[in-house]
Write a protein that holds these residues in place. Structure first.
Motif, short mmCIF file in Angstrom:
data_model
loop_
_atom_site.label_atom_id
_atom_site.label_comp_id
_atom_site.label_asym_id
_atom_site.label_seq_id
_atom_site.Cartn_x
_atom_site.Cartn_y
_atom_site.Cartn_z
N UNK A 37 0.87 -1.17 0.00
CA UNK A 37 0.00 0.00 0.00
C UNK A 37 0.91 1.23 0.00
N UNK A 38 0.46 2.31 -0.59
CA UNK A 38 1.27 3.52 -0.67
C UNK A 38 1.76 3.97 0.70
N UNK A 39 0.93 3.84 1.70
CA UNK A 39 1.30 4.27 3.06
C UNK A 39 2.47 3.46 3.64
N UNK A 40 2.73 2.28 3.09
CA UNK A 40 3.82 1.43 3.56
C UNK A 40 5.16 1.77 2.91
N UNK A 41 5.14 2.61 1.88
CA UNK A 41 6.34 2.88 1.11
C UNK A 41 7.17 3.97 1.76
N UNK A 42 8.46 3.69 1.94
CA UNK A 42 9.39 4.68 2.47
C UNK A 42 9.90 5.54 1.32
N UNK A 43 10.37 4.90 0.26
CA UNK A 43 10.86 5.62 -0.92
C UNK A 43 11.02 4.65 -2.08
N UNK A 44 11.12 5.23 -3.28
CA UNK A 44 11.31 4.46 -4.50
C UNK A 44 12.43 5.12 -5.30
N UNK A 45 13.42 4.33 -5.68
CA UNK A 45 14.54 4.82 -6.50
C UNK A 45 14.58 4.05 -7.81
N UNK A 46 14.51 4.78 -8.91
CA UNK A 46 14.67 4.20 -10.23
C UNK A 46 16.06 4.54 -10.75
N UNK A 47 16.67 3.60 -11.45
CA UNK A 47 17.87 3.91 -12.23
C UNK A 47 17.60 3.50 -13.67
N UNK A 48 18.27 4.19 -14.58
CA UNK A 48 18.16 3.86 -15.99
C UNK A 48 19.56 3.81 -16.60
N UNK A 49 19.71 2.98 -17.60
CA UNK A 49 20.97 2.96 -18.33
C UNK A 49 21.04 4.23 -19.18
N UNK A 50 22.24 4.57 -19.63
CA UNK A 50 22.43 5.85 -20.30
C UNK A 50 21.71 5.98 -21.64
N UNK A 51 21.11 4.88 -22.13
CA UNK A 51 20.36 4.93 -23.38
C UNK A 51 18.85 5.10 -23.16
#
Length: 120
Positions: A37-51
């Protein structure tokens, strides 16, 4: 308890719609598999390759009801020679009662090769 939940996916084209849809597909699978549930989320980190540059995969979270206030950030992946191209990775930190071994990590499309030991 705070747990990390990993996920990764790939895109075929560096296009906004595909980046958002693949990121959203991955996030829905992570949410469902781990009963988040959204309330349980501390944080979200996305990474992407340089392309992958046409948009931020974090935009996908804003399409999920109730996730407006979840802290999210995007970063560039380290460009390791020979690494998987057009890849979007995510680390979700969440409060959960699940044991570490019960966490369901999600790998879609070409990203399944990153962790063949984890079936999603």
């Amino acid at each position: 308890m705070i747990r990390g939940i990993r996920g990764a996916t790939t895109v075929e084209n560096n296009e906004q719609d595909e980046i958002i849809s693949r990121s959203l597909e991955m996030m829905h699978a992570i949410i469902k598999a781990n009963q988040l549930e959204a309330e349980d989320i501390v944080s979200v980190y996305f990474t992407v390759t340089e392309d992958v540059t046409d948009t931020f995969p974090a935009k996908s979270l804003r399409q999920i009801d109730g996730w407006t206030y979840v802290p999210v950030m995007c970063m560039k992946e380290i460009p390791v020679p020979g690494s998987l191209k057009k890849c979007i990775r995510v680390m979700v930190t969440a409060r959960t009662d699940k044991k570490q071994s019960e966490i369901q990590h999600v790998y879609h499309h070409q990203a399944v090769q990153l962790r063949p030991d984890l079936k999603s």
